[in-house]
Design a protein around this motif. Structure first.
Motif, short mmCIF file in Angstrom:
data_model
loop_
_atom_site.label_atom_id
_atom_site.label_comp_id
_atom_site.label_asym_id
_atom_site.label_seq_id
_atom_site.Cartn_x
_atom_site.Cartn_y
_atom_site.Cartn_z
N LYS A 85 6.07 2.54 10.15
CA LYS A 85 6.53 1.95 8.89
C LYS A 85 6.25 0.44 8.85
N LEU A 86 6.35 -0.20 9.99
CA LEU A 86 6.06 -1.64 10.04
C LEU A 86 4.56 -1.88 9.87
N ILE A 87 3.75 -1.01 10.41
CA ILE A 87 2.30 -1.14 10.27
C ILE A 87 1.89 -1.05 8.80
N SER A 88 2.47 -0.09 8.08
CA SER A 88 2.12 0.06 6.66
C SER A 88 2.53 -1.18 5.86
N ALA A 89 3.69 -1.75 6.18
CA ALA A 89 4.12 -2.98 5.51
C ALA A 89 3.17 -4.12 5.82
N LYS A 90 2.72 -4.17 7.05
CA LYS A 90 1.78 -5.22 7.47
C LYS A 90 0.47 -5.12 6.70
N ARG A 91 -0.03 -3.89 6.54
CA ARG A 91 -1.29 -3.71 5.82
C ARG A 91 -1.16 -4.16 4.36
N LEU A 92 -0.03 -3.85 3.75
CA LEU A 92 0.20 -4.27 2.37
C LEU A 92 0.19 -5.79 2.23
N LEU A 93 0.94 -6.45 3.08
CA LEU A 93 1.05 -7.91 2.98
C LEU A 93 -0.28 -8.58 3.31
N GLN A 94 -1.00 -8.02 4.25
CA GLN A 94 -2.30 -8.60 4.59
C GLN A 94 -3.31 -8.43 3.45
N GLU A 95 -3.21 -7.31 2.73
CA GLU A 95 -4.07 -7.11 1.57
C GLU A 95 -3.76 -8.13 0.48
N LYS B 59 0.93 5.27 2.61
CA LYS B 59 1.71 5.31 1.36
C LYS B 59 3.12 5.84 1.60
N THR B 60 3.20 6.89 2.39
CA THR B 60 4.52 7.46 2.70
C THR B 60 5.38 6.47 3.48
N ASP B 61 4.77 5.86 4.49
CA ASP B 61 5.51 4.93 5.34
C ASP B 61 5.89 3.64 4.60
N ALA B 62 5.12 3.30 3.57
CA ALA B 62 5.35 2.03 2.86
C ALA B 62 6.51 2.10 1.89
N LYS B 63 6.96 3.28 1.54
CA LYS B 63 8.00 3.42 0.52
C LYS B 63 9.29 2.72 0.91
N LEU B 64 9.64 2.76 2.18
CA LEU B 64 10.87 2.09 2.62
C LEU B 64 10.72 0.57 2.48
N PHE B 65 9.54 0.06 2.77
CA PHE B 65 9.29 -1.38 2.62
C PHE B 65 9.36 -1.80 1.15
N ILE B 66 8.81 -0.98 0.28
CA ILE B 66 8.85 -1.28 -1.16
C ILE B 66 10.29 -1.31 -1.65
N ASP B 67 11.10 -0.36 -1.16
CA ASP B 67 12.52 -0.37 -1.53
C ASP B 67 13.20 -1.63 -1.01
N PHE B 68 12.84 -2.04 0.21
CA PHE B 68 13.40 -3.26 0.80
C PHE B 68 13.03 -4.49 -0.03
N VAL B 69 11.76 -4.58 -0.41
CA VAL B 69 11.29 -5.73 -1.19
C VAL B 69 11.90 -5.75 -2.58
N ASP C 1 6.72 -8.00 -8.15
CA ASP C 1 6.58 -6.90 -9.12
C ASP C 1 5.21 -6.24 -8.99
N PHE C 2 4.18 -7.06 -8.78
CA PHE C 2 2.82 -6.53 -8.62
C PHE C 2 2.76 -5.59 -7.42
N LEU C 3 3.39 -5.99 -6.32
CA LEU C 3 3.40 -5.18 -5.10
C LEU C 3 4.14 -3.86 -5.34
N ILE C 4 5.29 -3.94 -5.96
CA ILE C 4 6.11 -2.74 -6.19
C ILE C 4 5.38 -1.74 -7.09
N LEU C 5 4.73 -2.23 -8.12
CA LEU C 5 4.09 -1.35 -9.09
C LEU C 5 2.74 -0.81 -8.61
N ASN C 6 2.10 -1.52 -7.68
CA ASN C 6 0.72 -1.17 -7.33
C ASN C 6 0.49 -0.90 -5.84
N PHE C 7 1.56 -0.71 -5.07
CA PHE C 7 1.37 -0.58 -3.63
C PHE C 7 0.47 0.58 -3.24
N ASP C 8 0.55 1.69 -4.00
CA ASP C 8 -0.29 2.84 -3.65
C ASP C 8 -1.76 2.56 -3.93
#
Length: 322
Positions: free
Chosen positions: A90-100, A49-59, A25-32
């Motif tokens: 899109k995979l790079i943006s997901a990677k940055r989120l998870l690494q953060e 941020k644009t590329d991460a939206k698909l990952f957020i939908d997936f999660v 929930d924290f990731l979905i609400l605060n990814f930007d």
């Protein structure tokens, strides 16, 4: 999956909700906001941020678990609506989120991206650049424009792209203050740079810029500003999307009006610039690099390899004429 509760970022645990769900929930609400803290320029963070939206939908549908990143890659592999290059971004943006979440927020005790490779793509450009004749045809169309201000604006933009080999975002970010026309110099904030670098202007570019400044009356601010009613405000910079529309619009773009078949990109003008330099320098990559401002010689070598291959094609065809 090993997830730890960090009071600094997570609220008190909701009854019936485990920590993994809270992190999700924290990731979905605060990814930007998470991506906002990454040490990158505004354009890069916006792209993330644009590329991460698909990952957020997936999660939001799959939740976070040990194989989230690997499963997301498999999900991307199955999508036919994206090119491999787009999937890679899109995979790079997901990677940055998870690494953060792992390194900065300390919400994940393991790096979920470890051991999963990104999509591999060729560094070579998939689209050919414009030929000298095509570039001349585009300039001819611009010179036929009756409105003096519009003509001067288009010509100045064209000269910077074709005769200086500037990238689209570099042109969009240029200001009047960046120009030193009496000395034939401009200052450009290039790709991946924090400071501005000096470039030497072709005399024809200087002439076009002088005419544009005279016609537009510009004295300061962005060199090219948006004239769209939907722009963010008076004086806002011309966008890359607007540049692409000017040149590649399928109905009234300069390329179509010049008789250039659909499929060519604005980057084709930079491709023309580099290829032309390779011709006049007899393939001297180091000299070309000084003008093109590529960080790596390997990037220029792709242009040179393409040029040499084209030159060898007649001999190749003749050799197998059986």
């Amino acid at each position: 999956m090993q997830i730890q509760k960090t009071d600094r970022f997570l609220p008190d645990q909701v009854p019936g909700q485990n920590i993994a769900d809270q992190v999700t929930d924290f990731l979905i609400l605060n990814f930007d906001q998470i991506l906002d803290r990454i040490d990158a320029n505004v354009k890069t963070r916006s792209k993330y941020k644009t590329d991460a939206k698909l990952f957020i939908d997936f999660v939001s549908h799959q939740g976070l678990h040990l194989n989230t990143f690997r499963d997301y890659k498999k999900h991307l592999q199955g999508l036919t609506c994206f090119s491999t290059k787009t999937k890679r971004h899109k995979l790079i943006s997901a990677k940055r989120l998870l690494q953060e979440l792992h390194t900065h927020y300390k919400l994940l005790t393991v790096d979920l991206t470890a051991g999963t490779k990104n999509f591999q793509i060729s560094a070579e450009h998939t689209k050919d650049g414009l030929s000298a004749d095509q570039v001349k045809s585009v300039k001819k169309i611009i010179l036929q424009e009756a409105d003096a201000l519009k003509r001067s604006r288009l010509l100045a933009l064209f000269q910077l792209l074709a005769l200086q080999g500037l990238r689209q975002f570099e042109v969009c970010q240029m200001t009047v203050e960046d120009l030193q026309l009496p000395d034939r110099i401009a200052l450009i904030k290039g790709k991946g740079r924090d400071d501005k670098e000096r470039i030497d202007l072709h005399p024809d570019t200087v002439k076009a810029l002088e005419d544009y400044l005279k016609q537009s009356g510009k004295r300061s601010g962005y060199l090219f500003t948006s004239i769209s009613p939907a722009s963010k405000g008076e004086g806002s910079p011309l966008t890359e999307r607007a540049v692409r529309k000017l040149f590649t619009d399928q109905h009234n773009g300069l390329f179509i009006r010049a008789g250039i078949a659909a499929g060519k990109s604005v980057h084709g003008l930079r491709h023309y610039f580099v290829t032309k330099l390779l011709e006049v320098t007899s393939g001297d990559l180091l000299t070309v690099q000084k003008f093109s401002r590529h960080r790596s010689l390997q990037s220029i070598r792709f242009y040179d390899d393409r040029k040499r291959k084209q030159e060898l094609l007649p001999a190749y065809y003749a050799a197998f004429n059986i």
